[in-house]
Design a protein around this motif. Structure first.
Motif, PDB file in Angstrom:
ATOM      1  N   ARG A  40       0.883  -1.163   0.079  1.00 20.97           N
ATOM      2  CA  ARG A  40       0.007   0.173   0.137  1.00 20.97           C
ATOM      3  C   ARG A  40       1.002   1.304  -0.146  1.00 20.97           C
ATOM      4  O   ARG A  40       2.017   1.250   0.278  1.00 20.97           O
ATOM      5  CB  ARG A  40      -0.922   0.079   1.199  1.00 20.97           C
ATOM      6  N   LEU A  87       1.024   4.963   1.649  1.00 13.95           N
ATOM      7  CA  LEU A  87       0.449   5.922   2.756  1.00 13.95           C
ATOM      8  C   LEU A  87       0.541   7.456   2.427  1.00 13.95           C
ATOM      9  O   LEU A  87       1.710   7.538   2.335  1.00 13.95           O
ATOM     10  CB  LEU A  87       0.951   5.364   4.190  1.00 13.95           C
ATOM     11  N   PRO A  88      -0.236   8.116   2.099  1.00 14.50           N
ATOM     12  CA  PRO A  88      -0.059   9.545   1.430  1.00 14.50           C
ATOM     13  C   PRO A  88       0.840  10.388   2.419  1.00 14.50           C
ATOM     14  O   PRO A  88       1.804  10.947   2.223  1.00 14.50           O
ATOM     15  CB  PRO A  88      -1.484  10.076   1.223  1.00 14.50           C
ATOM     16  N   PHE A  89       0.470  10.401   3.746  1.00 18.09           N
ATOM     17  CA  PHE A  89       0.984  11.195   4.588  1.00 18.09           C
ATOM     18  C   PHE A  89       1.580  10.492   5.851  1.00 18.09           C
ATOM     19  O   PHE A  89       0.546   9.755   6.408  1.00 18.09           O
ATOM     20  CB  PHE A  89       0.069  12.357   5.292  1.00 18.09           C
ATOM     21  N   SER A  90       2.867  10.629   6.379  1.00 17.35           N
ATOM     22  CA  SER A  90       3.070   9.924   7.440  1.00 17.35           C
ATOM     23  C   SER A  90       3.968  10.695   8.455  1.00 17.35           C
ATOM     24  O   SER A  90       4.837  11.585   7.918  1.00 17.35           O
ATOM     25  CB  SER A  90       3.876   8.471   7.320  1.00 17.35           C
ATOM     26  N   SER A  91       3.721  10.703   9.702  1.00 19.64           N
ATOM     27  CA  SER A  91       4.504  11.517  10.548  1.00 19.64           C
ATOM     28  C   SER A  91       5.749  10.581  11.252  1.00 19.64           C
ATOM     29  O   SER A  91       6.461  11.324  12.161  1.00 19.64           O
ATOM     30  CB  SER A  91       3.685  12.139  11.702  1.00 19.64           C
ATOM     31  N   ASN A 117       7.071  15.255   6.967  1.00 16.77           N
ATOM     32  CA  ASN A 117       5.871  14.486   6.348  1.00 16.77           C
ATOM     33  C   ASN A 117       6.379  13.864   5.198  1.00 16.77           C
ATOM     34  O   ASN A 117       7.027  14.132   4.167  1.00 16.77           O
ATOM     35  CB  ASN A 117       4.709  15.732   5.804  1.00 16.77           C
ATOM     36  N   ALA A 151       1.104  13.506  -6.602  1.00 18.67           N
ATOM     37  CA  ALA A 151      -0.022  14.118  -6.246  1.00 18.67           C
ATOM     38  C   ALA A 151      -0.050  14.699  -4.784  1.00 18.67           C
ATOM     39  O   ALA A 151      -0.699  15.679  -4.326  1.00 18.67           O
ATOM     40  CB  ALA A 151      -1.144  13.111  -6.147  1.00 18.67           C
ATOM     41  N   PHE A 152       0.926  14.215  -4.112  1.00 25.33           N
ATOM     42  CA  PHE A 152       1.337  14.791  -2.778  1.00 25.33           C
ATOM     43  C   PHE A 152       2.452  15.430  -2.595  1.00 25.33           C
ATOM     44  O   PHE A 152       2.832  16.179  -1.510  1.00 25.33           O
ATOM     45  CB  PHE A 152       1.543  13.550  -1.589  1.00 25.33           C
ATOM     46  N   PHE A 159       3.255  18.721  -0.281  1.00 27.97           N
ATOM     47  CA  PHE A 159       2.912  18.679   1.119  1.00 27.97           C
ATOM     48  C   PHE A 159       4.004  17.676   1.695  1.00 27.97           C
ATOM     49  O   PHE A 159       3.941  17.486   3.095  1.00 27.97           O
ATOM     50  CB  PHE A 159       1.714  17.943   1.468  1.00 27.97           C
ATOM     51  N   ILE A 160       4.846  17.098   1.045  1.00 27.72           N
ATOM     52  CA  ILE A 160       6.027  16.153   1.580  1.00 27.72           C
ATOM     53  C   ILE A 160       7.456  16.753   1.827  1.00 27.72           C
ATOM     54  O   ILE A 160       7.750  17.210   0.679  1.00 27.72           O
ATOM     55  CB  ILE A 160       5.563  14.924   1.162  1.00 27.72           C
TER      56      ILE A 160
END
Lengths: 278, 497
Positions: free
Chosen positions: A8, A10-14, A20, A106-107, A110-111
């Motif tokens: 999978r 995961l778009p955002f992870s902290s 991010n 796409a992300f 933000f990362i």
């Protein structure tokens, strides 16, 4: 075109490196840890079809001899995972570097970057090297989350494209490591030394499992190892949590705060400058 | 007169709350605004609502005094000289705050407090003590969470001391915004995020975006309202998009017929409110703020509010599946944008000669709702409990923010694990602003102070009030209403696993 077997994305992870990060979890692992909290990422699907007939939402079928998962109707009830005898899942899909890159783009705003995790991602070395290359072109940082079982000093292209790695050192004692994971820890420790030498070791991690592992010995020895390499390398102590684990293999509990505090003190006392607990 | 006796006999309202409520009751005994039949019908139906501004506007709803000018000149009317040190500076400001009118009678804007105090910082520890007393004084005397302070967009020692103080004090008032632009280092932004994770403030404002619309001299007042400093907003009236939707037979009739008609009526009503305030109330002729150049009518505008877009869209989409609804389905999201685009076009048709700060235009505002709103969402927000994953949520919100110069914002509730990685939130904020978001608020799931819709309230105070005990801040009453009606405590906790 080289494809990766992706469990999978995961778009955002902290919790998978600095800032991010988009995390790409690859399917398949050469360890079989007693406390594994996502055992469905260990094995590869053999298309036995058991899960297909049991899915309550009819989201599985067999197409050209492979189990196919139809994401739309899936309610994530995890019946398929429970029934699987191969520690696998019908959900992983083969993806090209372009397909994964498209998701990452796409992300992108933000990362800070991406982290490839698993399963054990270094088992798909060719794919992750190509993906890192692409991600570097996009302008993002590349992190690896690995069990350290593959000799990384032999993967010069991968290492040159990788910003940093996070390596699990699950036990310092080779025998205990073998009981826990089914493999030796010699290569893991060599990898840690090698990555520290090339300044690409972001973090070493140890899961603390009460009454199962020799936790104090491990933290003592591993923190000493870290200090001998570079005392500012982060040492992350992870509380065992009985979530998602195979309870028939392991009987433990979440370590108490007092124990974690003692372990932090132990590591810090050995000179580790950056010890964190999660 | 029964309501007046009710106010007097109330055993939970403090003395100050009673005085303000009695003043409001007196104002509302008048009937001086010429209100057309159609407007009145919309008001009776709850489609147009003036948010309890009162029947006879005698002060602008939002005033943003030019505190820089006040610091330079002192005030003749207040008998204050230009301050020489940090103690005089905070004393002067605290005095002026008590003379800045608003709808709640508490100032909704207390200035860019870091740049105001920066010239007076010599000994940092002394300044820190002064700043703590200053902020505590604000919290205990300006007992209304719509009182808003700004810091940034420059990196100042005062700004850092303010963040440090807020982290320690954990006060609900003042609301706080960091104007976030290229001159804010990552290091300062991380300080701001760490403070917000402890005390739900500051929020982050997209400085570039606000500057493009208002110029350098803008301020964030009340919940998140961008307005010109030295001016403000005469009024804020809001349009209930959902209730209006229920009168239309389909979405095209709604967009082409009902929306233009309602906007026309609301603009007429706003015109009347502005006209009375400017021409009849004598405010701009009598206020020392005007005389001393701290505000000027030229810097005023007025805010055209809206709310309930999500429920409006979902009414037309009429699907039980979350995947089809506002914030999730492509068709729903496109319809939402279409409605807002049309709303902007319609609002732009009306000019008010007194709205000089915005070239005669009314400024669109995504209104955050009021405590009694039940089952209807603020502005363009996705309903609580139906939030999509954070990446999807951010990209969705960003599409709407450009339409609302006088305020729109989204709130994110983060799990405690992010405290170990504040850079994670900074990445998200940077990305959000890159994608066109205007205003970003955050708090941590275990925080006592939480952002209700745009303002801050302590959970512990809400609980006290719910048990029938007296509380200092009037906004706790609103917070309690929103917790009950809008399920604010159920806002999705963002945890990535």
């Amino acid at each position: 075109m080289c494809k990766g077997l992706v469990n999978r994305i995961l778009p955002f992870s902290s919790v998978d490196g600095p800032g991010n990060r988009t995390v790409i979890f690859l399917q398949g692992c050469n360890f079989n840890c007693l406390y594994c909290h996502n055992p469905e990422t260990i094995g590869k699907c053999r298309a036995c079809g058991k899960c297909v007939s049991l899915c309550p939402y009819d989201t599985l079928s067999i197409v050209a001899g492979q189990v196919k998962w139809h994401e739309e109707g899936c309610k994530y009830c995890d019946r398929c995972l429970e029934i699987c005898t191969e520690n696998s899942s019908p959900r992983p899909v083969k993806m090209t570097v372009d397909e994964v890159a498209e998701k990452i783009l796409a992300f992108k705003s933000f990362i800070s970057g991406i982290t490839i995790s698993g399963g054990e991602c270094t088992l798909q070395c060719g794919f992750i090297t190509s993906l890192f290359k692409r991600v570097k072109e996009i302008g993002l940082t590349t992190f690896l989350d690995t069990n350290g079982s593959i000799a990384l000093w032999q993967e010069s292209e991968l290492i040159s494209l990788m910003d940093m790695a996070m390596v699990d050192l699950k036990s310092y004692d080779p025998k205990e490591h073998r009981v826990l994971t089914c493999m030796d820890n010699e290569v893991v420790i060599e990898n840690i030394k090698y990555l520290a030498k090339v300044n690409k070791l972001y973090e070493v991690r140890t899961v603390i499992v009460p009454e199962t592992l020799n936790n104090y010995y491990n933290v003592d020895m591993i923190s000493k190892l870290i200090v001998s390499l570079n005392s500012s390398i982060r040492y992350k102590l992870i509380r065992y949590r009985p979530k998602g684990v195979r309870l028939e293999l392991i009987d433990s509990y979440i370590p108490r705060d007092e124990m974690m505090n003692e372990l932090v003190k132990l590591a810090a006392g050995n000179g580790c400058e950056n010890v964190i607990v999660v | 007169m029964e309501n007046i006796l009710d106010i007097i006999k109330d055993n939970i309202l403090t003395y100050e709350h009673k005085v303000l409520s009695l003043a409001k009751a007196a104002e509302n005994s008048l009937d001086v605004l010429p209100i057309g039949k159609e407007v009145q019908k919309y008001r009776d139906e709850g489609i147009i609502c003036d948010l309890f501004e009162g029947n006879a506007p005698y002060r602008p709803r939002y005033i943003l005094p030019d505190y820089e000018r006040f610091m330079k000149n002192g005030s003749e009317f207040l008998g204050l000289k230009r301050p020489e040190d940090i103690w005089e500076a905070i004393n002067n400001l605290l005095i002026l705050y008590k003379h800045v009118p608003s709808i709640t009678s508490f100032p909704v804007y207390v200035g860019n407090i870091d740049t105001l105090l920066e010239p007076f910082i010599e000994d940092e520890e002394e300044a820190f003590k002064a700043i703590k007393l200053f902020l505590t004084h604000i919290d205990r005397t300006l007992t209304d969470s719509f009182c808003h302070a700004n810091i940034g967009p420059e990196d100042t020692r005062a700004g850092r001391l303010i963040l440090r103080a807020e982290k320690e004090l954990q006060n609900a008032v003042p609301n706080l915004t960091l104007k976030y632009g290229p001159n804010i280092s990552d290091d300062l932004a991380i300080e701001a995020i760490n403070t917000a994770l402890e005390t739900a403030k500051p929020s982050f404002a997209n400085d570039d975006m606000f500057k493009k619309e208002f110029g350098e001299d803008y301020g964030i007042a009340s919940c998140y309202n961008g307005l010109k400093v030295g001016g403000g907003s005469y009024t804020l009236v809001r349009l209930n998009l959902e209730r209006l939707a229920k009168q239309a037979s389909d979405e095209s009739e709604y967009i082409d017929v009902f929306l233009p008609k309602a906007v026309k009526a609301m603009a007429e009503y706003m015109d009347e409110r502005v006209k009375f305030l400017v021409e009849e109330s004598e405010f701009f002729k009598s206020s020392f703020l005007v005389r001393e150049g701290l505000i000027s009518q030229d810097n005023f505008s007025a805010m055209f509010g809206m709310f309930g877009l999500a429920e409006c869209v979902n009414h037309f989409i009429d699907s039980p599946n979350l995947a089809d609804r506002f914030g999730h389905g492509d068709r729903a999201n496109e319809l939402g944008l279409k409605i807002i685009e049309r709303l902007e076009k319609e609002v732009d048709k009306y000019k008010n000669p007194y709205c000089k700060a915005s070239n005669g235009r009314y400024l669109l505002h995504a209104q955050v709702g009021i405590d009694t709103d039940d089952g209807i969402s603020p502005g363009c927000r996705i309903p609580i409990g139906q939030e999509p994953e954070i990446h999807q949520h951010l990209l969705h919100a960003a599409k709407f923010h450009k339409f609302f110069p006088s305020g729109i914002g989204d709130i994110f509730n983060f799990d405690t694990t992010v405290k170990k990685n504040s850079q994670y939130i900074l990445d998200i904020i940077k990305g959000s602003f890159r994608e066109g978001m205007r205003y970003f608020s955050l708090y941590c799931s275990n925080s006592d102070i939480i952002r209700i819709t745009g303002y801050l309230v302590k959970r512990s105070e809400i609980e006290k009030l719910d048990e029938g005990k007296q509380v200092l801040h009037d906004s706790v009453v609103l917070g309690l209403g929103s917790v009950k009606n809008q399920k604010v405590l159920n806002r999705m906790v963002r945890k990535d696993v």
